[in-house]
Design a protein around this motif. Structure first.
Motif, PDB file in Angstrom:
ATOM      1  N   PRO A   1       6.906 -20.889   5.664  1.00 49.52           N
ATOM      2  CA  PRO A   1       5.928 -19.907   6.162  1.00 49.52           C
ATOM      3  C   PRO A   1       5.242 -19.189   4.997  1.00 49.52           C
ATOM      4  CG  PRO A   1       8.164 -19.128   6.510  1.00 49.52           C
ATOM      5  CD  PRO A   1       8.272 -20.532   5.985  1.00 49.52           C
ATOM      6  N   LYS A   2       4.001 -18.812   5.227  1.00 51.48           N
ATOM      7  CA  LYS A   2       3.253 -18.082   4.202  1.00 51.48           C
ATOM      8  C   LYS A   2       3.811 -16.673   4.067  1.00 51.48           C
ATOM      9  CE  LYS A   2      -1.103 -20.510   4.710  1.00 51.48           C
ATOM     10  NZ  LYS A   2      -2.528 -20.399   4.985  1.00 51.48           N
ATOM     11  N   ALA A   3       3.837 -16.208   2.848  1.00 52.15           N
ATOM     12  CA  ALA A   3       4.280 -14.835   2.597  1.00 52.15           C
ATOM     13  C   ALA A   3       3.239 -13.857   3.137  1.00 52.15           C
ATOM     14  CB  ALA A   3       4.481 -14.620   1.109  1.00 52.15           C
ATOM     15  N   ASN A   4       3.692 -12.691   3.512  1.00 55.03           N
ATOM     16  CA  ASN A   4       2.824 -11.643   4.024  1.00 55.03           C
ATOM     17  C   ASN A   4       2.453 -10.709   2.868  1.00 55.03           C
ATOM     18  OD1 ASN A   4       1.572  -9.525   5.326  1.00 55.03           O
ATOM     19  ND2 ASN A   4       3.329  -8.967   6.577  1.00 55.03           N
ATOM     20  N   PRO A   5       1.192 -10.703   2.418  1.00 58.59           N
ATOM     21  CA  PRO A   5       0.793  -9.824   1.325  1.00 58.59           C
ATOM     22  C   PRO A   5       0.585  -8.374   1.759  1.00 58.59           C
ATOM     23  CG  PRO A   5      -1.069 -11.149   2.025  1.00 58.59           C
ATOM     24  CD  PRO A   5       0.118 -11.608   2.830  1.00 58.59           C
ATOM     25  N   GLY A   6       0.605  -8.129   3.066  1.00 55.98           N
ATOM     26  CA  GLY A   6       0.343  -6.788   3.586  1.00 55.98           C
ATOM     27  C   GLY A   6       1.258  -5.708   3.037  1.00 55.98           C
ATOM     28  N   PRO A   7       2.573  -5.923   3.012  1.00 57.13           N
ATOM     29  CA  PRO A   7       3.447  -4.873   2.495  1.00 57.13           C
ATOM     30  C   PRO A   7       3.145  -4.474   1.048  1.00 57.13           C
ATOM     31  CG  PRO A   7       4.719  -6.406   3.802  1.00 57.13           C
ATOM     32  CD  PRO A   7       3.344  -6.999   3.660  1.00 57.13           C
ATOM     33  N   LEU A   8       2.788  -5.430   0.204  1.00 57.51           N
ATOM     34  CA  LEU A   8       2.426  -5.092  -1.179  1.00 57.51           C
ATOM     35  C   LEU A   8       1.229  -4.149  -1.198  1.00 57.51           C
ATOM     36  CD1 LEU A   8       2.522  -5.376  -4.279  1.00 57.51           C
ATOM     37  CD2 LEU A   8       1.072  -7.418  -4.000  1.00 57.51           C
ATOM     38  N   GLY A   9       0.192  -4.486  -0.441  1.00 59.04           N
ATOM     39  CA  GLY A   9      -0.988  -3.631  -0.390  1.00 59.04           C
ATOM     40  C   GLY A   9      -0.687  -2.267   0.193  1.00 59.04           C
ATOM     41  N   LEU A  10       0.111  -2.240   1.253  1.00 62.29           N
ATOM     42  CA  LEU A  10       0.462  -0.963   1.878  1.00 62.29           C
ATOM     43  C   LEU A  10       1.306  -0.089   0.957  1.00 62.29           C
ATOM     44  CD1 LEU A  10       1.163  -2.253   5.475  1.00 62.29           C
ATOM     45  CD2 LEU A  10      -0.545  -0.507   4.862  1.00 62.29           C
ATOM     46  N   LEU A  11       2.243  -0.701   0.229  1.00 63.31           N
ATOM     47  CA  LEU A  11       3.039   0.081  -0.726  1.00 63.31           C
ATOM     48  C   LEU A  11       2.156   0.627  -1.843  1.00 63.31           C
ATOM     49  CD1 LEU A  11       6.340  -1.964  -0.965  1.00 63.31           C
ATOM     50  CD2 LEU A  11       6.071   0.364  -0.102  1.00 63.31           C
ATOM     51  N   GLY A  12       1.248  -0.209  -2.350  1.00 66.49           N
ATOM     52  CA  GLY A  12       0.324   0.254  -3.380  1.00 66.49           C
ATOM     53  C   GLY A  12      -0.514   1.421  -2.884  1.00 66.49           C
ATOM     54  N   PHE A  13      -1.029   1.273  -1.680  1.00 64.76           N
ATOM     55  CA  PHE A  13      -1.829   2.337  -1.083  1.00 64.76           C
ATOM     56  C   PHE A  13      -0.991   3.587  -0.831  1.00 64.76           C
ATOM     57  CE2 PHE A  13      -2.991   4.550   2.800  1.00 64.76           C
ATOM     58  CZ  PHE A  13      -4.245   5.020   2.451  1.00 64.76           C
ATOM     59  N   GLY A  14       0.161   3.397  -0.183  1.00 65.32           N
ATOM     60  CA  GLY A  14       0.978   4.532   0.241  1.00 65.32           C
ATOM     61  C   GLY A  14       1.520   5.350  -0.916  1.00 65.32           C
ATOM     62  N   MET A  15       2.102   4.671  -1.910  1.00 63.89           N
ATOM     63  CA  MET A  15       2.699   5.408  -3.031  1.00 63.89           C
ATOM     64  C   MET A  15       1.641   6.157  -3.831  1.00 63.89           C
ATOM     65  SD  MET A  15       5.898   3.019  -4.288  1.00 63.89           S
ATOM     66  CE  MET A  15       4.875   1.873  -5.151  1.00 63.89           C
ATOM     67  N   THR A  16       0.509   5.511  -4.058  1.00 60.98           N
ATOM     68  CA  THR A  16      -0.551   6.165  -4.828  1.00 60.98           C
ATOM     69  C   THR A  16      -1.168   7.312  -4.038  1.00 60.98           C
ATOM     70  OG1 THR A  16      -0.980   4.015  -5.816  1.00 60.98           O
ATOM     71  CG2 THR A  16      -2.606   5.708  -6.207  1.00 60.98           C
ATOM     72  N   THR A  17      -1.314   7.127  -2.735  1.00 61.47           N
ATOM     73  CA  THR A  17      -1.877   8.185  -1.896  1.00 61.47           C
ATOM     74  C   THR A  17      -0.965   9.412  -1.889  1.00 61.47           C
ATOM     75  OG1 THR A  17      -3.068   6.581  -0.549  1.00 61.47           O
ATOM     76  CG2 THR A  17      -2.672   8.736   0.439  1.00 61.47           C
ATOM     77  N   ILE A  18       0.333   9.195  -1.781  1.00 60.58           N
ATOM     78  CA  ILE A  18       1.255  10.335  -1.834  1.00 60.58           C
ATOM     79  C   ILE A  18       1.149  11.045  -3.176  1.00 60.58           C
ATOM     80  CG2 ILE A  18       3.692  11.008  -1.962  1.00 60.58           C
ATOM     81  CD1 ILE A  18       4.254   8.963   0.248  1.00 60.58           C
ATOM     82  N   LEU A  19       1.174  10.282  -4.259  1.00 65.24           N
ATOM     83  CA  LEU A  19       1.150  10.886  -5.588  1.00 65.24           C
ATOM     84  C   LEU A  19      -0.114  11.730  -5.793  1.00 65.24           C
ATOM     85  CD1 LEU A  19       3.009  10.963  -8.020  1.00 65.24           C
ATOM     86  CD2 LEU A  19       1.773   8.997  -8.942  1.00 65.24           C
ATOM     87  N   LEU A  20      -1.282  11.198  -5.438  1.00 61.79           N
ATOM     88  CA  LEU A  20      -2.519  11.963  -5.594  1.00 61.79           C
ATOM     89  C   LEU A  20      -2.525  13.192  -4.695  1.00 61.79           C
ATOM     90  CD1 LEU A  20      -5.343  12.520  -6.654  1.00 61.79           C
ATOM     91  CD2 LEU A  20      -6.218  10.863  -4.989  1.00 61.79           C
ATOM     92  N   ASN A  21      -1.990  13.055  -3.487  1.00 61.60           N
ATOM     93  CA  ASN A  21      -2.058  14.178  -2.565  1.00 61.60           C
ATOM     94  C   ASN A  21      -1.005  15.240  -2.814  1.00 61.60           C
ATOM     95  OD1 ASN A  21      -4.423  13.935  -0.694  1.00 61.60           O
ATOM     96  ND2 ASN A  21      -3.654  11.846  -0.851  1.00 61.60           N
ATOM     97  N   LEU A  22       0.006  14.924  -3.596  1.00 63.43           N
ATOM     98  CA  LEU A  22       0.871  15.982  -4.112  1.00 63.43           C
ATOM     99  C   LEU A  22       0.042  16.907  -5.000  1.00 63.43           C
ATOM    100  CD1 LEU A  22       4.088  13.949  -4.981  1.00 63.43           C
ATOM    101  CD2 LEU A  22       3.848  15.668  -3.168  1.00 63.43           C
ATOM    102  N   HIS A  23      -0.915  16.329  -5.719  1.00 59.17           N
ATOM    103  CA  HIS A  23      -1.852  17.137  -6.521  1.00 59.17           C
ATOM    104  C   HIS A  23      -2.814  17.908  -5.610  1.00 59.17           C
ATOM    105  CE1 HIS A  23      -5.076  18.344  -9.124  1.00 59.17           C
ATOM    106  NE2 HIS A  23      -5.897  17.550  -8.470  1.00 59.17           N
ATOM    107  N   ASN A  24      -3.398  17.207  -4.627  1.00 60.13           N
ATOM    108  CA  ASN A  24      -4.351  17.884  -3.735  1.00 60.13           C
ATOM    109  C   ASN A  24      -3.702  19.035  -2.974  1.00 60.13           C
ATOM    110  OD1 ASN A  24      -6.532  16.268  -4.454  1.00 60.13           O
ATOM    111  ND2 ASN A  24      -6.166  14.801  -2.816  1.00 60.13           N
ATOM    112  N   ALA A  25      -2.421  18.897  -2.652  1.00 63.36           N
ATOM    113  CA  ALA A  25      -1.696  19.960  -1.936  1.00 63.36           C
ATOM    114  C   ALA A  25      -1.249  21.083  -2.865  1.00 63.36           C
ATOM    115  CB  ALA A  25      -0.484  19.373  -1.222  1.00 63.36           C
TER     116      ALA A  25
END
Length: 188
Positions: free
Chosen positions: A8-32
């Protein structure tokens, strides 16, 4: 005679979501107002928010997933463009971003996110939550820049932390559920 087993083909979605999620949290710790804007956020934005999402998006496109590919590639380049804005390597010839231009920049990303949210109405609940909270995040950040009201940026930061955490939950759920072959973490 041996039979070829189709892997079966690997699912690239989790990699993208982790990249998005971790970076979004880090930036928004600054925004908050919890952390300062530092090279930690810039590095995470370049490597994980940008490169990891772009790579995941390319693999999504190769698998025929227009929605996932568009989302990851677009938001990956969002991070790279934001870093370019922050570092302004062309400072001698182009003015630095001001609140008005940043307001329009964030507003356009909010409109894009709203249209992507509409696309999630055919997806699971957690994906809808990620995109709805992302739309709210961009619109709140745009309002903060247009109005200069700092409390709106703080509220946006809280929404952004929630958004990033939702994306991490989605990524983790996809990996864990895939590994166990059953729903361990409900995604709706």
């Amino acid at each position: 005679m041996s039979e070829k087993v189709k892997k079966p083909k690997a699912n690239p979605g989790p990699l993208g979501l982790l990249g998005f999620g971790m970076t979004t949290i880090l930036l928004n710790l600054h925004n908050a107002g919890i952390t300062e804007l530092s090279v930690v956020i810039v590095a995470m934005g370049f490597a994980v928010g940008g490169a990891a999402q772009i790579i995941a998006g390319i693999f999504e496109m190769k698998q025929g997933n227009t929605f996932g590919g568009t989302a990851f590639i677009a938001y990956g380049f969002f991070w790279w463009s934001l870093i370019f804005i922050w570092t302004n390597p062309v400072a001698d010839s182009i003015l630095a971003a001001d609140e008005l231009s940043m307001g329009f920049y964030l507003l356009l990303w909010g409109v894009f996110s709203l249209f992507m949210f509409i696309g999630t109405l055919k997806h699971n609940r957690i994906t809808q939550i990620v995109f709805l909270s992302l739309t709210a995040l961009f619109l709140l950040l745009a309002i903060a820049d247009f109005s200069g009201v700092h409390v709106v940026k703080t509220i946006a930061g809280i929404v952004g932390i929630f958004c990033g955490a939702s994306a991490i939950y989605s990524a983790t759920g996809q990996v864990v559920n895939g590994e166990f072959g059953r729903t361990v973490m409900p995604l709706g």
